[in-house]
Design an enzyme around this catalytic site. Structure first.
Site, PDB file in Angstrom:
ATOM      1  N   ASN A 109       0.823  -1.221   0.000  1.00  0.00           N
ATOM      2  CA  ASN A 109       0.000   0.000   0.000  1.00  0.00           C
ATOM      3  C   ASN A 109       0.852   1.264   0.000  1.00  0.00           C
ATOM      4  O   ASN A 109       0.593   2.189  -0.775  1.00  0.00           O
ATOM      5  CB  ASN A 109      -0.938   0.004   1.208  1.00  0.00           C
ATOM      6  CG  ASN A 109      -1.915  -1.164   1.181  1.00  0.00           C
ATOM      7  OD1 ASN A 109      -1.948  -1.911   0.204  1.00  0.00           O
ATOM      8  ND2 ASN A 109      -2.688  -1.334   2.232  1.00  0.00           N
ATOM      9  N   THR A 154     -19.325  36.897 -30.641  1.00  0.00           N
ATOM     10  CA  THR A 154     -20.149  36.420 -29.522  1.00  0.00           C
ATOM     11  C   THR A 154     -21.354  35.751 -30.158  1.00  0.00           C
ATOM     12  O   THR A 154     -21.772  36.129 -31.264  1.00  0.00           O
ATOM     13  CB  THR A 154     -20.627  37.554 -28.588  1.00  0.00           C
ATOM     14  OG1 THR A 154     -21.578  38.355 -29.293  1.00  0.00           O
ATOM     15  CG2 THR A 154     -19.481  38.447 -28.113  1.00  0.00           C
ATOM     16  N   HIS A 155     -21.901  34.766 -29.508  1.00  0.00           N
ATOM     17  CA  HIS A 155     -23.059  34.019 -30.042  1.00  0.00           C
ATOM     18  C   HIS A 155     -22.790  33.457 -31.445  1.00  0.00           C
ATOM     19  O   HIS A 155     -23.714  33.355 -32.260  1.00  0.00           O
ATOM     20  CB  HIS A 155     -24.323  34.885 -30.091  1.00  0.00           C
ATOM     21  CG  HIS A 155     -24.648  35.568 -28.806  1.00  0.00           C
ATOM     22  ND1 HIS A 155     -25.485  35.040 -27.851  1.00  0.00           N
ATOM     23  CD2 HIS A 155     -24.223  36.761 -28.304  1.00  0.00           C
ATOM     24  CE1 HIS A 155     -25.586  35.861 -26.823  1.00  0.00           C
ATOM     25  NE2 HIS A 155     -24.819  36.917 -27.065  1.00  0.00           N
ATOM     26  N   SER A 277      -9.872  11.989 -47.305  1.00  0.00           N
ATOM     27  CA  SER A 277     -11.060  11.144 -47.301  1.00  0.00           C
ATOM     28  C   SER A 277     -10.794   9.929 -48.182  1.00  0.00           C
ATOM     29  O   SER A 277     -10.093  10.020 -49.190  1.00  0.00           O
ATOM     30  CB  SER A 277     -12.245  11.937 -47.848  1.00  0.00           C
ATOM     31  OG  SER A 277     -13.226  11.062 -48.369  1.00  0.00           O
ATOM     32  N   ASN A 285      -8.639  17.348 -44.469  1.00  0.00           N
ATOM     33  CA  ASN A 285      -9.421  17.472 -43.235  1.00  0.00           C
ATOM     34  C   ASN A 285      -8.560  17.764 -42.003  1.00  0.00           C
ATOM     35  O   ASN A 285      -7.432  17.284 -41.912  1.00  0.00           O
ATOM     36  CB  ASN A 285     -10.214  16.185 -42.993  1.00  0.00           C
ATOM     37  CG  ASN A 285     -11.252  15.944 -44.073  1.00  0.00           C
ATOM     38  OD1 ASN A 285     -11.822  16.897 -44.611  1.00  0.00           O
ATOM     39  ND2 ASN A 285     -11.491  14.691 -44.401  1.00  0.00           N
ATOM     40  N   TYR A 317      -6.940   1.276   3.058  1.00  0.00           N
ATOM     41  CA  TYR A 317      -6.752   0.767   1.696  1.00  0.00           C
ATOM     42  C   TYR A 317      -7.884  -0.181   1.293  1.00  0.00           C
ATOM     43  O   TYR A 317      -8.378  -0.960   2.111  1.00  0.00           O
ATOM     44  CB  TYR A 317      -5.411   0.014   1.590  1.00  0.00           C
ATOM     45  CG  TYR A 317      -5.238  -0.618   0.225  1.00  0.00           C
ATOM     46  CD1 TYR A 317      -4.740   0.116  -0.845  1.00  0.00           C
ATOM     47  CD2 TYR A 317      -5.619  -1.942  -0.003  1.00  0.00           C
ATOM     48  CE1 TYR A 317      -4.616  -0.452  -2.105  1.00  0.00           C
ATOM     49  CE2 TYR A 317      -5.490  -2.522  -1.259  1.00  0.00           C
ATOM     50  CZ  TYR A 317      -4.998  -1.775  -2.310  1.00  0.00           C
ATOM     51  OH  TYR A 317      -4.886  -2.336  -3.549  1.00  0.00           O
ATOM     52  N   GLN A 322      -7.062  -0.028  -7.122  1.00  0.00           N
ATOM     53  CA  GLN A 322      -6.280  -0.509  -8.264  1.00  0.00           C
ATOM     54  C   GLN A 322      -6.859   0.017  -9.581  1.00  0.00           C
ATOM     55  O   GLN A 322      -6.125   0.297 -10.525  1.00  0.00           O
ATOM     56  CB  GLN A 322      -6.278  -2.036  -8.255  1.00  0.00           C
ATOM     57  CG  GLN A 322      -5.507  -2.682  -9.372  1.00  0.00           C
ATOM     58  CD  GLN A 322      -5.320  -4.179  -9.110  1.00  0.00           C
ATOM     59  OE1 GLN A 322      -4.649  -4.565  -8.164  1.00  0.00           O
ATOM     60  NE2 GLN A 322      -5.927  -5.015  -9.923  1.00  0.00           N
ATOM     61  N   LYS A 325      -5.541   3.327 -11.409  1.00  0.00           N
ATOM     62  CA  LYS A 325      -4.223   3.425 -12.046  1.00  0.00           C
ATOM     63  C   LYS A 325      -4.346   3.647 -13.553  1.00  0.00           C
ATOM     64  O   LYS A 325      -3.693   4.524 -14.114  1.00  0.00           O
ATOM     65  CB  LYS A 325      -3.449   2.131 -11.753  1.00  0.00           C
ATOM     66  CG  LYS A 325      -1.989   2.306 -11.607  1.00  0.00           C
ATOM     67  CD  LYS A 325      -1.297   1.176 -10.828  1.00  0.00           C
ATOM     68  CE  LYS A 325      -1.902  -0.196 -10.992  1.00  0.00           C
ATOM     69  NZ  LYS A 325      -1.130  -1.240 -10.277  1.00  0.00           N
TER      70      LYS A 325
HETATM   71  N1  ARG Z   1      -2.120  -3.438  -7.428  1.00  0.00           N
HETATM   72  C1  ARG Z   1      -2.433  -2.979  -6.142  1.00  0.00           C
HETATM   73  C2  ARG Z   1      -3.034  -1.575  -6.222  1.00  0.00           C
HETATM   74  O1  ARG Z   1      -2.911  -0.947  -7.212  1.00  0.00           O
HETATM   75  C3  ARG Z   1      -1.190  -2.972  -5.312  1.00  0.00           C
HETATM   76  C4  ARG Z   1      -1.462  -2.888  -3.856  1.00  0.00           C
HETATM   77  C5  ARG Z   1      -1.983  -4.185  -3.353  1.00  0.00           C
HETATM   78  N2  ARG Z   1      -2.248  -4.094  -1.963  1.00  0.00           N
HETATM   79  C6  ARG Z   1      -3.009  -4.987  -1.339  1.00  0.00           C
HETATM   80  N3  ARG Z   1      -3.210  -4.810  -0.076  1.00  0.00           N
HETATM   81  N4  ARG Z   1      -3.599  -5.981  -1.963  1.00  0.00           N
HETATM   82  O2  ARG Z   1      -3.646  -1.129  -5.289  1.00  0.00           O
END
Ligand code: ARG
Length: 399
Positions: A109, A154-155, A277, A285, A317, A322, A325
């Site tokens: 984490n 404008t407009h 095109s 274009n 957490y 996840q 990401k």
């Molecule tokens: N891939 C996980 C994430 O992006 C990594 C952390 C995993 N931690 C856990 N306690 N399972 O959060």
């Protein structure tokens, strides 16, 4: 072997689902995870939990992993789950015992938080440079064609005289605002989460200020629960910032599409920027500007995904995080690419001065004429009506 393997057997479908796209996504994170891991190893060494030789061996292999990652030479096997596991697995295979020691006092984490924060700082530094680049291209446009007049709208109707310089400077100012907002973000990201463990601290006497300084952070995030709560919250703040930049680009691109409409002809895109095109032989274009315009909405979609994912969780957490990401990485990459392309477009933009001047029709100066009368002492509303009456208006219903 997974980091949490205790001898049990995980269902294959559950495994595929929980691993998700991490083996792919974490490739981008690996160099930063190596930098965070190096700082953590130095922290362990500092409190006597790694010997000099162990630290040196770990650092050497971490550098090798980072180099391999940068060169695209790494494949993370799905059974290793993620980049964090890949690092520990490889350190253990190559370095031996010390590899098994490196995770002392950290959790994935705070490991992923740290790696993400280092990546975010790096990406935002790159975007600051890219925004500066677009601002410079706009300054160049101003230098070469700033005095050329343009109708102001404008407009979506002609309003008052403008100029290429006024127009170019407007985007420069908007992007300067974005850079001011970025400075606040940079301050938030300047604190290290490493050492907060799973979110409740670690019962080892780590010198967190030391590891923070090792990574170039200005300080540490003290409260470990707060550190965990920044996962997702900072991603959201970053992508919200990206939408500010992309909004400027969206509107700049929209103007450029309209101003280069052949019926207007004020701007022209060089042929090398135009796409054709498959059917109509004559077409040139502005696809690049349309995609740049629409990219705002892709980034906004990323923002909404992050915002949805981070809400409704109790503090601490959760694996939900996840999912934040991918949208973060996508939004960062798309903004970087769009800025690069728009910089090239502004640099290459052709201004047709004759067509611009021809567009400066009489009605654009109506307000100026009213103000001239005001200067001579006529009350504004009377001046306004006098000028309105003097303008030839097409026959039709009043309105
Ligand atoms: N891939 C996980 C994430 O992006 C990594 C952390 C995993 N931690 C856990 N306690 N399972 O959060």
């Amino acid at each position: 072997m997974k980091l949490w393997d205790k001898g049990g057997q995980l269902d294959a479908a559950i495994e595929r689902f929980t691993v998700g796209d991490d083996p792919q996504l974490d490739l981008e994170l690996l160099p930063y995870d190596c930098a965070g891991s190096r700082a953590h190893a130095r922290g362990l060494h500092r409190i006597g939990l790694l010997t000099d030789d162990e630290l040196a061996a770990l650092e050497q292999e971490l550098a090798a992993i980072a180099a391999d990652a940068e060169a695209g030479r790494i494949v993370i096997p799905p059974d290793l789950e993620d980049g964090h596991t890949y690092i520990e697995d490889r350190l253990t295979r190559v370095v031996g015992e010390a590899g098994k020691k490196i995770h002392a006092g950290r959790s994935r984490n705070d490991q992923v938080l740290t790696a993400l924060r280092l990546l975010q700082r790096d990406r935002l530094a790159g975007l600051r440079t890219a925004v500066d680049g677009l601002r410079e291209a706009l300054a160049g446009l101003d230098r070469r064609a700033g005095a050329v007049p343009l109708p102001g709208f404008t407009h979506t109707r002609k309003a008052m005289p403008s100029s290429v310089g006024l127009w170019a400077q407007a985007w420069r100012d908007a992007l300067a605002d974005d850079l001011e907002l970025l400075a606040g973000l940079e301050r938030l990201l300047d604190r290290s989460p490493l050492g907060t463990g799973a979110g409740y601290g670690v019962p080892l006497p780590f010198d967190r200020a030391f590891t923070a300084a090792e990574m170039g952070f200005g300080g540490v995030q003290e409260n470990p629960i707060h550190a965990q709560l920044t996962r997702g919250k900072y991603e959201l703040a970053i992508v919200q910032w990206l939408t500010q930049v992309m909004l400027d680009i969206n509107r700049l691109a929209t103007d450029a599409i309209w101003f280069s409409l052949p019926e207007f002809g004020w701007f022209r895109l060089p042929d090398r920027f135009c796409t054709g095109s498959s059917l109509m032989p004559q077409k040139q274009n502005p696809d690049v500007l349309e995609l740049a315009r629409a990219a705002l909405h892709v980034v906004t979609g990323c923002q909404q995904r992050i915002q949805g994912i981070v809400g409704n969780q109790i503090s601490g957490y959760h694996r939900d995080l996840q999912w934040t990401k991918q949208p973060l990485l996508e939004a960062l990459r798309l903004t970087r690419d769009t800025l690069a392309v728009m910089t090239a477009v502004v640099d290459g933009l052709i201004i047709d001065e004759a067509r611009c001047r021809a567009a400066m029709t009489d009605e654009l100066y109506a307000t100026h004429r009213a103000c001239e009368l005001v200067r001579q002492g006529v009350p504004f509303r009377e001046a306004y009506r006098q000028v309105a009456a003097s303008l030839a208006r097409p026959a039709g219903p009043a309105g």
